[in-house]
Design a protein around this motif. Structure first.
Motif, PDB file in Angstrom:
ATOM      1  N   LEU A  23     -52.335 -24.938   3.005  1.00 20.47           N
ATOM      2  CA  LEU A  23     -52.643 -26.345   2.720  1.00 20.47           C
ATOM      3  C   LEU A  23     -51.632 -26.947   1.751  1.00 20.47           C
ATOM      4  CD1 LEU A  23     -54.540 -28.812   2.920  1.00 20.47           C
ATOM      5  CD2 LEU A  23     -55.795 -27.854   0.955  1.00 20.47           C
ATOM      6  N   LEU A  24     -51.340 -26.238   0.665  1.00 19.14           N
ATOM      7  CA  LEU A  24     -50.450 -26.787  -0.352  1.00 19.14           C
ATOM      8  C   LEU A  24     -49.001 -26.882   0.134  1.00 19.14           C
ATOM      9  CD1 LEU A  24     -51.850 -25.206  -3.657  1.00 19.14           C
ATOM     10  CD2 LEU A  24     -52.377 -27.415  -2.580  1.00 19.14           C
ATOM     11  N   ALA A  25     -48.692 -26.170   1.217  1.00 20.21           N
ATOM     12  CA  ALA A  25     -47.361 -26.288   1.808  1.00 20.21           C
ATOM     13  C   ALA A  25     -47.147 -27.693   2.382  1.00 20.21           C
ATOM     14  CB  ALA A  25     -47.161 -25.248   2.905  1.00 20.21           C
ATOM     15  N   GLU A  26     -48.237 -28.426   2.592  1.00 21.33           N
ATOM     16  CA  GLU A  26     -48.160 -29.786   3.125  1.00 21.33           C
ATOM     17  C   GLU A  26     -47.924 -30.837   2.035  1.00 21.33           C
ATOM     18  OE1 GLU A  26     -51.441 -30.754   5.665  1.00 21.33           O
ATOM     19  OE2 GLU A  26     -51.698 -28.686   6.323  1.00 21.33           O
ATOM     20  N   VAL A  27     -47.990 -30.421   0.772  1.00 24.53           N
ATOM     21  CA  VAL A  27     -47.817 -31.392  -0.324  1.00 24.53           C
ATOM     22  C   VAL A  27     -46.399 -31.974  -0.269  1.00 24.53           C
ATOM     23  CG1 VAL A  27     -47.720 -31.656  -2.826  1.00 24.53           C
ATOM     24  CG2 VAL A  27     -49.552 -30.300  -1.789  1.00 24.53           C
ATOM     25  N   GLN A  28     -46.327 -33.284  -0.419  1.00 26.00           N
ATOM     26  CA  GLN A  28     -45.028 -33.963  -0.392  1.00 26.00           C
ATOM     27  C   GLN A  28     -44.803 -34.775  -1.653  1.00 26.00           C
ATOM     28  OE1 GLN A  28     -45.267 -36.294   3.165  1.00 26.00           O
ATOM     29  NE2 GLN A  28     -44.936 -34.553   4.530  1.00 26.00           N
ATOM     30  N   ILE A  31     -49.690 -32.713  -9.213  1.00 22.41           N
ATOM     31  CA  ILE A  31     -50.411 -33.955  -9.503  1.00 22.41           C
ATOM     32  C   ILE A  31     -49.483 -35.152  -9.254  1.00 22.41           C
ATOM     33  CG2 ILE A  31     -51.748 -35.221 -11.213  1.00 22.41           C
ATOM     34  CD1 ILE A  31     -52.910 -32.461 -10.338  1.00 22.41           C
ATOM     35  N   GLY A  32     -50.015 -36.145  -8.563  1.00 18.03           N
ATOM     36  CA  GLY A  32     -49.230 -37.340  -8.249  1.00 18.03           C
ATOM     37  C   GLY A  32     -48.523 -37.262  -6.912  1.00 18.03           C
ATOM     38  N   LYS A  33     -48.576 -36.113  -6.260  1.00 20.37           N
ATOM     39  CA  LYS A  33     -47.933 -35.966  -4.960  1.00 20.37           C
ATOM     40  C   LYS A  33     -48.936 -36.215  -3.837  1.00 20.37           C
ATOM     41  CE  LYS A  33     -44.146 -33.024  -6.459  1.00 20.37           C
ATOM     42  NZ  LYS A  33     -43.328 -31.818  -6.154  1.00 20.37           N
ATOM     43  N   GLU A  34     -48.406 -36.287  -2.609  1.00 21.65           N
ATOM     44  CA  GLU A  34     -49.233 -36.626  -1.457  1.00 21.65           C
ATOM     45  C   GLU A  34     -49.715 -35.372  -0.731  1.00 21.65           C
ATOM     46  OE1 GLU A  34     -50.032 -39.827  -0.368  1.00 21.65           O
ATOM     47  OE2 GLU A  34     -49.156 -40.486  -2.270  1.00 21.65           O
ATOM     48  N   LEU A  35     -50.986 -35.396  -0.308  1.00 21.47           N
ATOM     49  CA  LEU A  35     -51.544 -34.314   0.495  1.00 21.47           C
ATOM     50  C   LEU A  35     -52.487 -34.916   1.527  1.00 21.47           C
ATOM     51  CD1 LEU A  35     -51.974 -31.316   1.156  1.00 21.47           C
ATOM     52  CD2 LEU A  35     -53.755 -31.255  -0.616  1.00 21.47           C
ATOM     53  N   ARG A  36     -52.115 -34.769   2.776  1.00 13.85           N
ATOM     54  CA  ARG A  36     -52.930 -35.267   3.886  1.00 13.85           C
ATOM     55  C   ARG A  36     -53.343 -36.730   3.708  1.00 13.85           C
ATOM     56  NH1 ARG A  36     -56.296 -30.458   6.862  1.00 13.85           N
ATOM     57  NH2 ARG A  36     -54.530 -29.004   6.970  1.00 13.85           N
ATOM     58  N   GLY A  37     -52.337 -37.532   3.364  1.00 18.11           N
ATOM     59  CA  GLY A  37     -52.545 -38.968   3.316  1.00 18.11           C
ATOM     60  C   GLY A  37     -53.164 -39.496   2.043  1.00 18.11           C
ATOM     61  N   THR A  38     -53.328 -38.659   1.030  1.00 21.03           N
ATOM     62  CA  THR A  38     -53.896 -39.137  -0.236  1.00 21.03           C
ATOM     63  C   THR A  38     -53.069 -38.632  -1.405  1.00 21.03           C
ATOM     64  OG1 THR A  38     -55.933 -39.252  -1.555  1.00 21.03           O
ATOM     65  CG2 THR A  38     -55.451 -37.166  -0.501  1.00 21.03           C
ATOM     66  N   THR A  39     -53.049 -39.395  -2.478  1.00 25.62           N
ATOM     67  CA  THR A  39     -52.327 -38.994  -3.680  1.00 25.62           C
ATOM     68  C   THR A  39     -53.230 -38.134  -4.551  1.00 25.62           C
ATOM     69  OG1 THR A  39     -51.005 -41.017  -3.658  1.00 25.62           O
ATOM     70  CG2 THR A  39     -51.111 -39.790  -5.738  1.00 25.62           C
ATOM     71  N   ILE A  40     -52.738 -36.966  -4.936  1.00 21.20           N
ATOM     72  CA  ILE A  40     -53.517 -36.063  -5.799  1.00 21.20           C
ATOM     73  C   ILE A  40     -53.560 -36.668  -7.195  1.00 21.20           C
ATOM     74  CG2 ILE A  40     -53.685 -33.738  -6.751  1.00 21.20           C
ATOM     75  CD1 ILE A  40     -51.932 -32.812  -4.343  1.00 21.20           C
ATOM     76  N   THR A  41     -54.742 -37.061  -7.642  1.00 23.89           N
ATOM     77  CA  THR A  41     -54.855 -37.753  -8.929  1.00 23.89           C
ATOM     78  C   THR A  41     -54.995 -36.806 -10.111  1.00 23.89           C
ATOM     79  OG1 THR A  41     -57.236 -37.979  -8.576  1.00 23.89           O
ATOM     80  CG2 THR A  41     -55.843 -39.811  -7.872  1.00 23.89           C
ATOM     81  N   ASP A  42     -55.667 -35.690  -9.905  1.00 27.88           N
ATOM     82  CA  ASP A  42     -55.853 -34.719 -10.986  1.00 27.88           C
ATOM     83  C   ASP A  42     -56.326 -33.411 -10.358  1.00 27.88           C
ATOM     84  OD1 ASP A  42     -58.574 -35.147 -10.376  1.00 27.88           O
ATOM     85  OD2 ASP A  42     -58.835 -36.567 -12.021  1.00 27.88           O
ATOM     86  N   VAL A  91     -59.254 -32.029 -10.547  1.00 22.82           N
ATOM     87  CA  VAL A  91     -60.577 -32.170  -9.938  1.00 22.82           C
ATOM     88  C   VAL A  91     -60.421 -32.633  -8.487  1.00 22.82           C
ATOM     89  CG1 VAL A  91     -62.722 -33.489  -9.968  1.00 22.82           C
ATOM     90  CG2 VAL A  91     -61.798 -32.609 -12.102  1.00 22.82           C
ATOM     91  N   HIS A  92     -59.576 -33.624  -8.304  1.00 29.46           N
ATOM     92  CA  HIS A  92     -59.308 -34.144  -6.968  1.00 29.46           C
ATOM     93  C   HIS A  92     -58.679 -33.065  -6.085  1.00 29.46           C
ATOM     94  CE1 HIS A  92     -56.980 -37.246  -4.311  1.00 29.46           C
ATOM     95  NE2 HIS A  92     -58.137 -36.910  -3.755  1.00 29.46           N
ATOM     96  N   LEU A  93     -57.738 -32.324  -6.650  1.00 29.52           N
ATOM     97  CA  LEU A  93     -57.079 -31.264  -5.882  1.00 29.52           C
ATOM     98  C   LEU A  93     -58.080 -30.203  -5.449  1.00 29.52           C
ATOM     99  CD1 LEU A  93     -54.570 -29.930  -4.720  1.00 29.52           C
ATOM    100  CD2 LEU A  93     -54.142 -28.914  -6.981  1.00 29.52           C
ATOM    101  N   ALA A  94     -58.975 -29.804  -6.352  1.00 31.49           N
ATOM    102  CA  ALA A  94     -59.987 -28.803  -6.004  1.00 31.49           C
ATOM    103  C   ALA A  94     -60.881 -29.306  -4.879  1.00 31.49           C
ATOM    104  CB  ALA A  94     -60.818 -28.446  -7.231  1.00 31.49           C
ATOM    105  N   ALA A  95     -61.205 -30.596  -4.891  1.00 30.39           N
ATOM    106  CA  ALA A  95     -62.034 -31.181  -3.831  1.00 30.39           C
ATOM    107  C   ALA A  95     -61.297 -31.168  -2.497  1.00 30.39           C
ATOM    108  CB  ALA A  95     -62.435 -32.611  -4.206  1.00 30.39           C
ATOM    109  N   LEU A  96     -60.009 -31.481  -2.526  1.00 35.88           N
ATOM    110  CA  LEU A  96     -59.209 -31.452  -1.300  1.00 35.88           C
ATOM    111  C   LEU A  96     -59.100 -30.034  -0.749  1.00 35.88           C
ATOM    112  CD1 LEU A  96     -56.318 -33.883  -2.347  1.00 35.88           C
ATOM    113  CD2 LEU A  96     -58.118 -34.343  -0.659  1.00 35.88           C
ATOM    114  N   ILE A  97     -58.958 -29.072  -1.639  1.00 35.85           N
ATOM    115  CA  ILE A  97     -58.857 -27.670  -1.215  1.00 35.85           C
ATOM    116  C   ILE A  97     -60.155 -27.226  -0.553  1.00 35.85           C
ATOM    117  CG2 ILE A  97     -58.674 -25.294  -2.082  1.00 35.85           C
ATOM    118  CD1 ILE A  97     -56.708 -26.424  -4.215  1.00 35.85           C
TER     119      ILE A  97
END
Length: 413
Positions: free
Chosen positions: A408-413, A348-359, A361-367
């Motif tokens: 996908l999560l390997a791209e988290v920065q 949470i709070g890290k970047e994934l494909r140009g967006t910041t993971i807010t929570d 719920v957001h992460l599940a949507a990105l996945i």
């Protein structure tokens, strides 16, 4: 010439279309995720769903054959007693003694339209407006809604991965107030797969007895335990609690019968009688063909259930190993049910494909969007920062889905 009086009719204020009670209910998050995954599949996308808690095995052949025979029997074309077929209530009592060592009479059994109706009716029968219900979290998404519908107040008691998601007596005592009436206990657990030990169940039962509390215990995953864990029924190890305990169960998970909609509630006779009165107005009896199928299931061998458990155990070890290898994901090893509940708080709070993971719920949507994998966020279970993945799907889909997730999560920065 007199002017006629003008009359103005007042327009009544528009009343709400939906009652506050029903309008306040949240949609089942697990079913919503499953429905979205299926809709995307139907649209041609190769979505792999880890959302619904539904065995991927067919219902055992003997159970299906019993239902087919029941369809042709005119007895099953009519109403039957609201509490269930007498022979099924007897069989559930016998099965309960066989599987958990809890001896009850058929008059203590109410057959319900799936486990969810048993959950709702248990709370509706013993909870008055304002009564507090201690709800260990992470919790199954339906529990707080059923408590609220009954007029009760859910009081969340949270455990995390450091304690294998198991609450302690000390936590429960800290949450108890003069308004506390009920404790909800689910072991093996949905959504975490955690299992309370015999010693922990005894301690919780004795604490509840000391304070005059009721316990509603959900035992629907009783046959899905691993690594030497055991499913312990509270009224068996604390017999003095039998008069203040309601046991919930059903055929859905053990016999791969989620769609047949047969559950049951076991409790003191006065509670079962009151819950039966409610059901007589709510749904009458459970569909007779389904009851006949359930009769065959609970009276028969557990061989099919043991075969499913072997497959689930294999998948359990695979999913934990694969999830634990993903940076930022911490996945305790579940000892029951068919769920993994990894922490993703480090993402949470890290970047994934140009967006910041807010929570989560957001992460599940990105996945779902980028990996075409459907998971349920921890917010649905009262604990943000987690994901629930059901491993009740094929070995191939499981490996493919978690591999996509890992890539996908390997791209988290």
């Amino acid at each position: 010439m007199a002017t006629p009086e003008t009359t103005t009719e007042s327009t009544p204020a528009e009343l709400p279309r939906i009652s506050k009670r029903i309008g306040g209910i949240a949609e089942s998050a697990t079913l919503a995720v499953d429905a979205k995954a299926k809709a995307l599949k139907a649209a041609g996308r190769p979505v792999i769903g880890f959302g619904a808690g539904e065995p991927d095995f067919p219902t055992p052949e003997a159970v299906v054959a019993a239902a087919q025979a029941a369809c042709a029997d005119p007895r099953n074309h009519r109403y039957t007693p609201a509490a269930g077929l007498p022979e099924l209530r007897e069989a559930v009592a016998a099965k309960t003694l066989r599987d958990s060592g809890y001896e009850v009479k058929a008059s203590q059994v109410l057959i319900t339209n799936g486990g969810k109706q048993a959950v709702y009716q248990a709370f509706a029968t013993i909870v008055d407006p304002g009564d507090e219900v201690l709800l260990p979290a992470p919790y199954w998404t339906t529990y707080p809604e059923a408590i609220t519908l009954a007029g009760g107040v859910p009081v969340q008691v949270t455990a995390d991965e450091t304690t294998d998601y198991l609450v302690t007596v000390e936590q429960l005592e800290a949450a108890r107030t003069p308004r506390t009436k009920v404790l909800l206990l689910c072991s093996p657990s949905n959504p975490t797969g955690s299992v309370y030990t015999r010693e922990q169940v005894v301690a919780i039962g004795e604490w509840a007895l000391e304070h005059g509390l009721w316990v509603i215990t959900d035992e629907i995953y009783e046959h899905l335990v691993y690594d030497g864990a055991e499913s312990v029924s509270l009224p068996v190890v604390v017999p003095a609690m039998a008069d203040r305990t309601i046991v919930l169960n059903g055929v859905a998970k053990t016999y791969a019968m989620t769609g047949w909609r047969v559950g049951w509630l076991i409790g003191p006779e006065d509670v079962v009688k009151a819950a039966t009165n409610l059901q007589s107005h709510l749904t009458s009896n459970v569909a007779n063909v389904s009851q006949r199928a359930a009769l065959e299931a609970v009276s028969g061998s557990l061989e099919a259930a043991h075969g499913m458990r072997t497959a689930f155990d294999r998948r359990r070890r695979t999913i934990v190993e694969m999830l634990s290898a993903i940076p930022g994901v911490e996945c305790p090893t579940p000892k029951g049910a068919f769920y993994a509940y990894p922490s993703v708080k480090a993402l949470i709070g890290k970047e994934l494909r140009g967006t910041t993971i807010t929570d989560s719920v957001h992460l599940a949507a990105l996945i779902l969007e980028h990996a075409e994998v459907a998971v349920v966020p921890g917010e649905a279970f009262g604990t943000p920062g987690y994901l629930r993945l059901s491993y009740a799907l094929s070995d191939e889909d499981l490996k493919t889905g978690v591999t996509r997730l890992a890539d996908l999560l390997a791209e988290v920065q």
